[in-house]
Scaffold this motif. Structure first.
Motif, PDB file in Angstrom:
ATOM      1  N   ARG A  26      11.888  15.582 -16.805  1.00 23.12           N
ATOM      2  CA  ARG A  26      10.956  14.648 -17.425  1.00 23.12           C
ATOM      3  C   ARG A  26      10.101  14.019 -16.333  1.00 23.12           C
ATOM      4  NH1 ARG A  26      13.183  13.183 -22.725  1.00 23.12           N
ATOM      5  NH2 ARG A  26      15.021  14.466 -23.062  1.00 23.12           N
ATOM      6  N   ILE A  27       8.818  13.971 -16.602  1.00 20.15           N
ATOM      7  CA  ILE A  27       7.853  13.421 -15.652  1.00 20.15           C
ATOM      8  C   ILE A  27       6.939  12.471 -16.412  1.00 20.15           C
ATOM      9  CG2 ILE A  27       5.914  13.968 -14.119  1.00 20.15           C
ATOM     10  CD1 ILE A  27       7.199  16.783 -13.785  1.00 20.15           C
ATOM     11  N   ALA A  28       6.623  11.348 -15.796  1.00 16.68           N
ATOM     12  CA  ALA A  28       5.638  10.435 -16.368  1.00 16.68           C
ATOM     13  C   ALA A  28       4.684   9.997 -15.266  1.00 16.68           C
ATOM     14  CB  ALA A  28       6.323   9.222 -16.990  1.00 16.68           C
ATOM     15  N   LYS A  29       3.419   9.851 -15.654  1.00 20.38           N
ATOM     16  CA  LYS A  29       2.396   9.348 -14.738  1.00 20.38           C
ATOM     17  C   LYS A  29       1.740   8.146 -15.392  1.00 20.38           C
ATOM     18  CE  LYS A  29       1.374  13.914 -12.826  1.00 20.38           C
ATOM     19  NZ  LYS A  29       0.331  14.943 -12.659  1.00 20.38           N
ATOM     20  N   ALA A  30       1.556   7.096 -14.611  1.00 18.74           N
ATOM     21  CA  ALA A  30       0.912   5.890 -15.105  1.00 18.74           C
ATOM     22  C   ALA A  30      -0.134   5.442 -14.105  1.00 18.74           C
ATOM     23  CB  ALA A  30       1.940   4.788 -15.349  1.00 18.74           C
ATOM     24  N   ARG A  31      -0.925   4.483 -14.541  1.00 14.68           N
ATOM     25  CA  ARG A  31      -1.976   3.982 -13.664  1.00 14.68           C
ATOM     26  C   ARG A  31      -2.256   2.533 -13.991  1.00 14.68           C
ATOM     27  NH1 ARG A  31      -7.433   7.365 -13.751  1.00 14.68           N
ATOM     28  NH2 ARG A  31      -6.166   8.253 -12.134  1.00 14.68           N
ATOM     29  N   ALA A  32      -2.660   1.796 -12.975  1.00 15.03           N
ATOM     30  CA  ALA A  32      -3.125   0.419 -13.117  1.00 15.03           C
ATOM     31  C   ALA A  32      -4.366   0.277 -12.252  1.00 15.03           C
ATOM     32  CB  ALA A  32      -2.049  -0.569 -12.673  1.00 15.03           C
ATOM     33  N   GLN A  33      -5.162  -0.720 -12.565  1.00 12.06           N
ATOM     34  CA  GLN A  33      -6.357  -0.965 -11.773  1.00 12.06           C
ATOM     35  C   GLN A  33      -6.388  -2.430 -11.379  1.00 12.06           C
ATOM     36  OE1 GLN A  33      -9.983   0.699 -13.337  1.00 12.06           O
ATOM     37  NE2 GLN A  33     -11.223  -0.887 -12.380  1.00 12.06           N
ATOM     38  N   ILE A  34      -6.796  -2.709 -10.155  1.00 13.33           N
ATOM     39  CA  ILE A  34      -7.001  -4.077  -9.716  1.00 13.33           C
ATOM     40  C   ILE A  34      -8.421  -4.180  -9.169  1.00 13.33           C
ATOM     41  CG2 ILE A  34      -5.813  -3.648  -7.511  1.00 13.33           C
ATOM     42  CD1 ILE A  34      -4.967  -6.682  -7.655  1.00 13.33           C
ATOM     43  N   SER A  35      -9.183  -5.108  -9.722  1.00 11.65           N
ATOM     44  CA  SER A  35     -10.559  -5.336  -9.296  1.00 11.65           C
ATOM     45  C   SER A  35     -10.595  -6.520  -8.348  1.00 11.65           C
ATOM     46  CB  SER A  35     -11.446  -5.628 -10.511  1.00 11.65           C
ATOM     47  OG  SER A  35     -11.390  -4.562 -11.420  1.00 11.65           O
ATOM     48  N   MET A  36     -11.527  -6.478  -7.398  1.00  5.60           N
ATOM     49  CA  MET A  36     -11.599  -7.526  -6.380  1.00  5.60           C
ATOM     50  C   MET A  36     -12.975  -7.555  -5.758  1.00  5.60           C
ATOM     51  SD  MET A  36      -9.337  -5.437  -3.563  1.00  5.60           S
ATOM     52  CE  MET A  36      -8.086  -5.132  -4.780  1.00  5.60           C
ATOM     53  N   LYS A  37     -13.204  -8.578  -4.937  1.00  9.44           N
ATOM     54  CA  LYS A  37     -14.452  -8.676  -4.183  1.00  9.44           C
ATOM     55  C   LYS A  37     -14.526  -7.522  -3.186  1.00  9.44           C
ATOM     56  CE  LYS A  37     -14.248 -13.712  -3.981  1.00  9.44           C
ATOM     57  NZ  LYS A  37     -14.114 -14.825  -3.011  1.00  9.44           N
ATOM     58  N   ALA A  38     -15.742  -7.126  -2.856  1.00  6.44           N
ATOM     59  CA  ALA A  38     -15.950  -6.056  -1.873  1.00  6.44           C
ATOM     60  C   ALA A  38     -15.343  -6.437  -0.526  1.00  6.44           C
ATOM     61  CB  ALA A  38     -17.439  -5.759  -1.727  1.00  6.44           C
ATOM     62  N   SER A  39     -15.413  -7.702  -0.160  1.00  4.97           N
ATOM     63  CA  SER A  39     -14.864  -8.137   1.132  1.00  4.97           C
ATOM     64  C   SER A  39     -13.336  -8.020   1.154  1.00  4.97           C
ATOM     65  CB  SER A  39     -15.294  -9.572   1.447  1.00  4.97           C
ATOM     66  OG  SER A  39     -14.876 -10.457   0.427  1.00  4.97           O
ATOM     67  N   THR A  40     -12.692  -8.269   0.027  1.00  5.25           N
ATOM     68  CA  THR A  40     -11.235  -8.118  -0.065  1.00  5.25           C
ATOM     69  C   THR A  40     -10.849  -6.655   0.064  1.00  5.25           C
ATOM     70  OG1 THR A  40     -11.183 -10.028  -1.541  1.00  5.25           O
ATOM     71  CG2 THR A  40      -9.200  -8.647  -1.460  1.00  5.25           C
ATOM     72  N   LEU A  41     -11.565  -5.803  -0.637  1.00  6.98           N
ATOM     73  CA  LEU A  41     -11.304  -4.364  -0.570  1.00  6.98           C
ATOM     74  C   LEU A  41     -11.475  -3.860   0.863  1.00  6.98           C
ATOM     75  CD1 LEU A  41     -10.622  -1.781  -2.107  1.00  6.98           C
ATOM     76  CD2 LEU A  41     -13.054  -1.528  -2.598  1.00  6.98           C
ATOM     77  N   GLN A  42     -12.488  -4.341   1.549  1.00  7.67           N
ATOM     78  CA  GLN A  42     -12.714  -3.906   2.929  1.00  7.67           C
ATOM     79  C   GLN A  42     -11.575  -4.365   3.842  1.00  7.67           C
ATOM     80  OE1 GLN A  42     -15.278  -1.726   3.803  1.00  7.67           O
ATOM     81  NE2 GLN A  42     -13.899  -1.535   5.557  1.00  7.67           N
ATOM     82  N   LYS A  43     -11.079  -5.581   3.629  1.00  9.77           N
ATOM     83  CA  LYS A  43      -9.947  -6.072   4.422  1.00  9.77           C
ATOM     84  C   LYS A  43      -8.709  -5.200   4.198  1.00  9.77           C
ATOM     85  CE  LYS A  43      -9.087 -10.522   5.015  1.00  9.77           C
ATOM     86  NZ  LYS A  43      -9.188 -10.757   6.444  1.00  9.77           N
ATOM     87  N   ILE A  44      -8.499  -4.743   2.968  1.00 10.54           N
ATOM     88  CA  ILE A  44      -7.366  -3.847   2.684  1.00 10.54           C
ATOM     89  C   ILE A  44      -7.571  -2.525   3.422  1.00 10.54           C
ATOM     90  CG2 ILE A  44      -6.220  -2.480   0.890  1.00 10.54           C
ATOM     91  CD1 ILE A  44      -6.786  -4.859  -1.041  1.00 10.54           C
ATOM     92  N   LYS A  45      -8.765  -1.967   3.333  1.00 12.98           N
ATOM     93  CA  LYS A  45      -9.063  -0.700   4.011  1.00 12.98           C
ATOM     94  C   LYS A  45      -8.875  -0.822   5.523  1.00 12.98           C
ATOM     95  CE  LYS A  45     -12.455   1.123   0.709  1.00 12.98           C
ATOM     96  NZ  LYS A  45     -13.888   1.466   0.527  1.00 12.98           N
ATOM     97  N   ASP A  46      -9.232  -1.984   6.071  1.00 12.65           N
ATOM     98  CA  ASP A  46      -9.143  -2.215   7.515  1.00 12.65           C
ATOM     99  C   ASP A  46      -7.752  -2.684   7.948  1.00 12.65           C
ATOM    100  OD1 ASP A  46     -11.830  -1.571   7.675  1.00 12.65           O
ATOM    101  OD2 ASP A  46     -12.497  -3.670   7.758  1.00 12.65           O
ATOM    102  N   ASN A  47      -6.840  -2.840   7.000  1.00 12.25           N
ATOM    103  CA  ASN A  47      -5.494  -3.362   7.286  1.00 12.25           C
ATOM    104  C   ASN A  47      -5.590  -4.683   8.065  1.00 12.25           C
ATOM    105  OD1 ASN A  47      -2.722  -3.566   7.307  1.00 12.25           O
ATOM    106  ND2 ASN A  47      -2.433  -2.051   8.925  1.00 12.25           N
ATOM    107  N   ASP A  48      -6.375  -5.601   7.495  1.00 14.41           N
ATOM    108  CA  ASP A  48      -6.704  -6.862   8.164  1.00 14.41           C
ATOM    109  C   ASP A  48      -6.109  -8.074   7.423  1.00 14.41           C
ATOM    110  OD1 ASP A  48      -7.915  -8.610   9.969  1.00 14.41           O
ATOM    111  OD2 ASP A  48      -9.811  -8.648   8.858  1.00 14.41           O
ATOM    112  N   PHE A  49      -4.840  -7.974   7.052  1.00 18.27           N
ATOM    113  CA  PHE A  49      -4.162  -9.096   6.398  1.00 18.27           C
ATOM    114  C   PHE A  49      -2.977  -9.531   7.240  1.00 18.27           C
ATOM    115  CE2 PHE A  49      -6.557  -7.821   2.717  1.00 18.27           C
ATOM    116  CZ  PHE A  49      -6.759  -9.004   2.027  1.00 18.27           C
ATOM    117  N   LYS A  50      -2.851 -10.839   7.432  1.00 14.53           N
ATOM    118  CA  LYS A  50      -1.754 -11.381   8.239  1.00 14.53           C
ATOM    119  C   LYS A  50      -0.387 -11.044   7.647  1.00 14.53           C
ATOM    120  CE  LYS A  50      -4.391 -15.186  10.155  1.00 14.53           C
ATOM    121  NZ  LYS A  50      -4.592 -16.623  10.228  1.00 14.53           N
TER     122      LYS A  50
END
Length: 173
Positions: A26-50
């Motif tokens: 048995r296999i299941a696939k799910a998905r969720a979405q989180i929306s945010m400011k462009a600056s927050t997304l960039q900080k995640i991409k840059d691994n720039d969180f304390k």
């Protein structure tokens, strides 16, 4: 109360007896979405969180959550999962979280995939809320299910095969 599997003939909560069901992969696939400011997304991409690597922590949280679903959702069976994955896709205004759960058993793994997606999204929110309190979690949904008596189906936004009245698509296998 007919048709509800977690309610007995008296309308009381009831854990489904799966002992007579066949064990299948048995296999299941799910998905969720989180929306945010462009600056927050960039900080995640840059691994720039304390607090650390947001996506690495969210991945671990999602995997751990899938393994603990039976502790969180009443009437869920305790499952010996053979695979859990949590992956991330960057979109213009946020992140899509894709999860997969798999096992060989007598019951499905949909709740585990949905729990993994939900908790991964909540973890991203928790780790980023200091810089963006207006993030929004949404679009938590089951995308695909394989195995068991109902076979293989995919949410109709990912069409394969025959359209079903449930809004799902049954794959021709």
């Amino acid at each position: 109360m007919s048709g509800l599997t977690h309610v007995n003939k008296n309308g009381e909560a009831n854990m489904v007896d799966v002992s007579n069901k066949d064990s299948t992969t048995r296999i299941a696939k799910a998905r969720a979405q989180i929306s945010m400011k462009a600056s927050t997304l960039q900080k995640i991409k840059d691994n720039d969180f304390k607090k650390g690597d947001v996506l690495a922590v969210a991945r671990i949280a999602g995997i751990m959550a899938a393994k603990q679903t039976h502790h969180l959702i009443p009437m869920c069976h305790s499952l010996n999962l053979s695979k859990v994955s949590v992956d991330f896709e960057f979109i213009k205004d946020g992140i899509i979280i894709n999860t997969l759960t798999k096992l060989n058993a007598q019951t499905g793994v949909e709740m585990e995939a949905l729990t993994a997606a939900s908790i991964a999204a909540l973890t991203i929110y928790d780790m980023c809320k200091a810089v963006d309190r207006f993030m929004k979690i949404g679009e938590i949904q089951l995308i695909e299910k394989q195995g068991g008596k109902s076979g293989h189906w995919i949410r109709d936004t990912y069409p394969v095969g025959k359209q079903q009245s449930s809004g799902m698509v049954l794959e021709d296998v």
